[in-house]
Motif scaffolding. Structure first.
Motif, PDB file in Angstrom:
ATOM      1  N   THR A 219       0.833  -1.198   0.000  1.00  0.00           N
ATOM      2  CA  THR A 219       0.000   0.000   0.000  1.00  0.00           C
ATOM      3  C   THR A 219       0.867   1.247   0.000  1.00  0.00           C
ATOM      4  O   THR A 219       1.760   1.396   0.845  1.00  0.00           O
ATOM      5  N   PRO A 220       0.646   2.168  -0.924  1.00  0.00           N
ATOM      6  CA  PRO A 220       1.485   3.361  -0.998  1.00  0.00           C
ATOM      7  C   PRO A 220       1.135   4.385   0.076  1.00  0.00           C
ATOM      8  O   PRO A 220       0.007   4.431   0.572  1.00  0.00           O
ATOM      9  N   SER A 221       2.111   5.194   0.449  1.00  0.00           N
ATOM     10  CA  SER A 221       1.867   6.345   1.312  1.00  0.00           C
ATOM     11  C   SER A 221       1.437   7.507   0.430  1.00  0.00           C
ATOM     12  O   SER A 221       2.055   7.775  -0.608  1.00  0.00           O
ATOM     13  N   ILE A 222       0.396   8.192   0.839  1.00  0.00           N
ATOM     14  CA  ILE A 222      -0.162   9.253   0.004  1.00  0.00           C
ATOM     15  C   ILE A 222      -0.451  10.484   0.848  1.00  0.00           C
ATOM     16  O   ILE A 222      -0.531  10.427   2.081  1.00  0.00           O
ATOM     17  N   ALA A 223      -0.594  11.604   0.166  1.00  0.00           N
ATOM     18  CA  ALA A 223      -1.091  12.844   0.750  1.00  0.00           C
ATOM     19  C   ALA A 223      -2.171  13.365  -0.167  1.00  0.00           C
ATOM     20  O   ALA A 223      -2.125  13.151  -1.386  1.00  0.00           O
ATOM     21  N   TYR A 224      -3.156  14.034   0.398  1.00  0.00           N
ATOM     22  CA  TYR A 224      -4.212  14.587  -0.446  1.00  0.00           C
ATOM     23  C   TYR A 224      -4.714  15.910   0.116  1.00  0.00           C
ATOM     24  O   TYR A 224      -4.533  16.214   1.300  1.00  0.00           O
ATOM     25  N   LEU A 225      -5.314  16.699  -0.768  1.00  0.00           N
ATOM     26  CA  LEU A 225      -5.883  17.993  -0.406  1.00  0.00           C
ATOM     27  C   LEU A 225      -7.396  17.911  -0.471  1.00  0.00           C
ATOM     28  O   LEU A 225      -7.954  17.345  -1.413  1.00  0.00           O
ATOM     29  N   ALA A 226      -8.060  18.481   0.534  1.00  0.00           N
ATOM     30  CA  ALA A 226      -9.513  18.545   0.574  1.00  0.00           C
ATOM     31  C   ALA A 226      -9.914  19.876   1.195  1.00  0.00           C
ATOM     32  O   ALA A 226      -9.538  20.153   2.336  1.00  0.00           O
ATOM     33  N   GLN A 227     -10.630  20.708   0.416  1.00  0.00           N
ATOM     34  CA  GLN A 227     -11.043  22.030   0.881  1.00  0.00           C
ATOM     35  C   GLN A 227      -9.855  22.859   1.367  1.00  0.00           C
ATOM     36  O   GLN A 227      -9.942  23.583   2.362  1.00  0.00           O
ATOM     37  N   GLY A 228      -8.727  22.764   0.644  1.00  0.00           N
ATOM     38  CA  GLY A 228      -7.556  23.562   0.977  1.00  0.00           C
ATOM     39  C   GLY A 228      -6.768  23.064   2.162  1.00  0.00           C
ATOM     40  O   GLY A 228      -5.820  23.732   2.603  1.00  0.00           O
ATOM     41  N   LYS A 229      -7.101  21.884   2.701  1.00  0.00           N
ATOM     42  CA  LYS A 229      -6.386  21.324   3.841  1.00  0.00           C
ATOM     43  C   LYS A 229      -5.591  20.100   3.408  1.00  0.00           C
ATOM     44  O   LYS A 229      -5.990  19.385   2.491  1.00  0.00           O
ATOM     45  N   LEU A 230      -4.480  19.869   4.111  1.00  0.00           N
ATOM     46  CA  LEU A 230      -3.553  18.796   3.764  1.00  0.00           C
ATOM     47  C   LEU A 230      -3.718  17.625   4.724  1.00  0.00           C
ATOM     48  O   LEU A 230      -3.743  17.803   5.950  1.00  0.00           O
ATOM     49  N   TYR A 231      -3.810  16.415   4.156  1.00  0.00           N
ATOM     50  CA  TYR A 231      -3.945  15.193   4.947  1.00  0.00           C
ATOM     51  C   TYR A 231      -2.890  14.184   4.502  1.00  0.00           C
ATOM     52  O   TYR A 231      -2.611  14.051   3.304  1.00  0.00           O
ATOM     53  N   LEU A 232      -2.332  13.453   5.473  1.00  0.00           N
ATOM     54  CA  LEU A 232      -1.336  12.423   5.209  1.00  0.00           C
ATOM     55  C   LEU A 232      -1.904  11.055   5.557  1.00  0.00           C
ATOM     56  O   LEU A 232      -2.592  10.892   6.563  1.00  0.00           O
ATOM     57  N   LYS A 233      -1.585  10.077   4.714  1.00  0.00           N
ATOM     58  CA  LYS A 233      -1.952   8.678   4.981  1.00  0.00           C
ATOM     59  C   LYS A 233      -0.704   7.839   4.703  1.00  0.00           C
ATOM     60  O   LYS A 233      -0.407   7.477   3.558  1.00  0.00           O
ATOM     61  N   LEU A 234       0.056   7.559   5.775  1.00  0.00           N
ATOM     62  CA  LEU A 234       1.297   6.811   5.647  1.00  0.00           C
ATOM     63  C   LEU A 234       1.019   5.328   5.783  1.00  0.00           C
ATOM     64  O   LEU A 234       0.806   4.823   6.892  1.00  0.00           O
ATOM     65  N   ARG A 235       0.958   4.647   4.657  1.00  0.00           N
ATOM     66  CA  ARG A 235       0.701   3.205   4.588  1.00  0.00           C
ATOM     67  C   ARG A 235      -0.502   2.826   5.443  1.00  0.00           C
ATOM     68  O   ARG A 235      -1.611   3.269   5.181  1.00  0.00           O
ATOM     69  N   GLU A 236      -0.293   2.041   6.511  1.00  0.00           N
ATOM     70  CA  GLU A 236      -1.417   1.564   7.313  1.00  0.00           C
ATOM     71  C   GLU A 236      -1.752   2.497   8.477  1.00  0.00           C
ATOM     72  O   GLU A 236      -2.685   2.221   9.247  1.00  0.00           O
TER      73      GLU A 236
END
Length: 391
Positions: A2-19
């Motif tokens: 599973t890749p580590s990803i970052a995403y933007l939602a409504q101008g805010k930054l969220y991190l999802k590091l693997r599990e």
């Protein structure tokens, strides 16, 4: 894996590091700007309070005190990983924009550049040449491709002209080249932008000092181009829609017939405003109804709101697509026929092992090299997704 990803939602930054669970990242600079603005606002309000108490009725003063304090709009507009594990992101406020670096491990934010002359977006870092490619957007309506050294002073435009150049991406491998989307713009007699041509995909080769068109379609916008490690070209294809509306006699007649009603409505609203100011009550009970602006998001130049998303919903019940099926993620070889990989794609990114990560605005999915697909997470109004690991 599973890749580590970052995403933007409504101008805010969220991190999802693997599990690991999802983590929201807040900009320290953005918080400082908001706190400074609120302090200035309160100071100014205190100075003007004595004058307002003499000039305005008590009911109006009480109503104004109940209004929430104005806040500064602070939004993260773009992000990309750098070679040292940090995240680079473009931050925008009402008055300025800049590029910042964030270390997820140390929770430290460093300011690389900021100014009030133009906005910066669509960041992409090349570790080979230590260069950041980005988009610079000016008040005149034009957008250029620019580059900036990771330790440089400010971005330097490398494209120019009356056009909209967006979303640069460095091409992996030898040489120094990038791809980007470009569209010519049309202006009216007053010089304002009134329309644009379909977005096509260009390749800028620094070594050859040449610009080559890789893909174009007069009926489609080609967005967010990337070249994978397999050497193939990836992009989002959506139907082109011109802003120029043909002349309609019936629309003209309708506007003329509605002039008296619109004038009466404007007079009523003017009187209703003074009634609320001096009596604290509106002219009609309907005037007390509170309206809430729906959340909206700007994606590739289009504003998406819950209203215009209703007719686009398809897919999973708990994660419907916010864009129609006609927004397709495609892959093509040189002068080849585009291969559709997914429908309803709002944003995507490529991993070095060939994994494709994309979002439909409500969820993020992965397409692995062996063809298997996986839903990574469900979110709300996701604007873009970025892979932040290299393995």
């Amino acid at each position: 894996m599973t890749p580590s990803i970052a995403y933007l939602a409504q101008g805010k930054l969220y991190l999802k590091l693997r599990e690991a669970p999802i983590r929201e990242i807040e900009s320290q600079f953005g918080q400082t700007v908001q706190e400074r603005t609120l302090k200035m606002q309160r100071s100014k309000a205190w100075k003007n309070r004595g004058i307002m108490e003499m000039m305005m009725p008590p009911a109006a003063l009480k109503q104004m005190e109940q209004q929430p304090e104005a806040t500064v709009n602070v939004a993260i507009a773009s992000l990309c990983p750098s070679e040292d594990g940090r995240l680079l992101y473009a931050l925008e406020t009402d008055d300025m924009g800049g590029i910042f670096a964030f270390d997820p491990g140390g929770d430290r934010e460093d300011r690389l550049f900021h100014n009030a002359e133009f906005r910066v977006s669509h960041l992409n870092f090349d570790p080979r040449h230590k260069l950041i490619a980005c988009t610079t957007t000016y008040r005149t309506g034009i957008s250029n491709i620019a580059t900036m050294a990771i330790d440089g002073a400010r971005p330097r435009d490398i494209t120019e002209g009356d056009s909209i150049d967006l979303a640069p991406r460095w091409i992996p491998g030898k040489g120094k080249a990038l791809v980007f989307q470009s569209a010519g713009i049309g202006r009216n007699r007053e010089g304002y932008v009134c329309d644009r041509a379909p977005f096509l995909i260009e390749k800028l080769d620094f070594d050859k000092q040449d610009v080559l068109t890789l893909a174009s379609d007069p009926k489609s916008d080609l967005l967010g181009p990337q070249v994978g490690v397999d050497g193939l070209l990836y992009y989002i294809r959506r139907p082109y829609r011109s802003n120029r509306k043909p002349f309609s006699f019936w629309h003209l007649l309708k506007d003329i017939l509605l002039i008296p009603f619109r004038l009466l409505y404007a007079i009523f609203q003017w009187l209703n405003f003074f009634s609320q100011m001096y009596t604290g009550k509106p002219l009609t009970a309907a005037g007390t109804k509170q309206t809430v602006d729906p959340k909206q998001m700007k994606v590739w130049g289009d504003w998406l709101t819950p209203e215009n998303m209703k007719d686009r919903r398809f897919g999973e019940p708990d994660a419907p697509s916010l864009v129609p099926r006609s927004w397709e993620l495609v892959r093509q070889a040189d002068q080849g026929i585009p291969e559709v990989l997914a429908e309803g794609v709002l944003s995507y990114d490529l991993r070095s092992d060939g994994t494709i990560v994309y979002t439909n605005g409500s969820a993020i999915y992965a397409i692995y090299p062996d063809g298997n697909r996986e839903r990574l997470l469900v979110g709300n109004l996701i604007e873009s997704v970025t892979v932040i690991d290299n393995a």
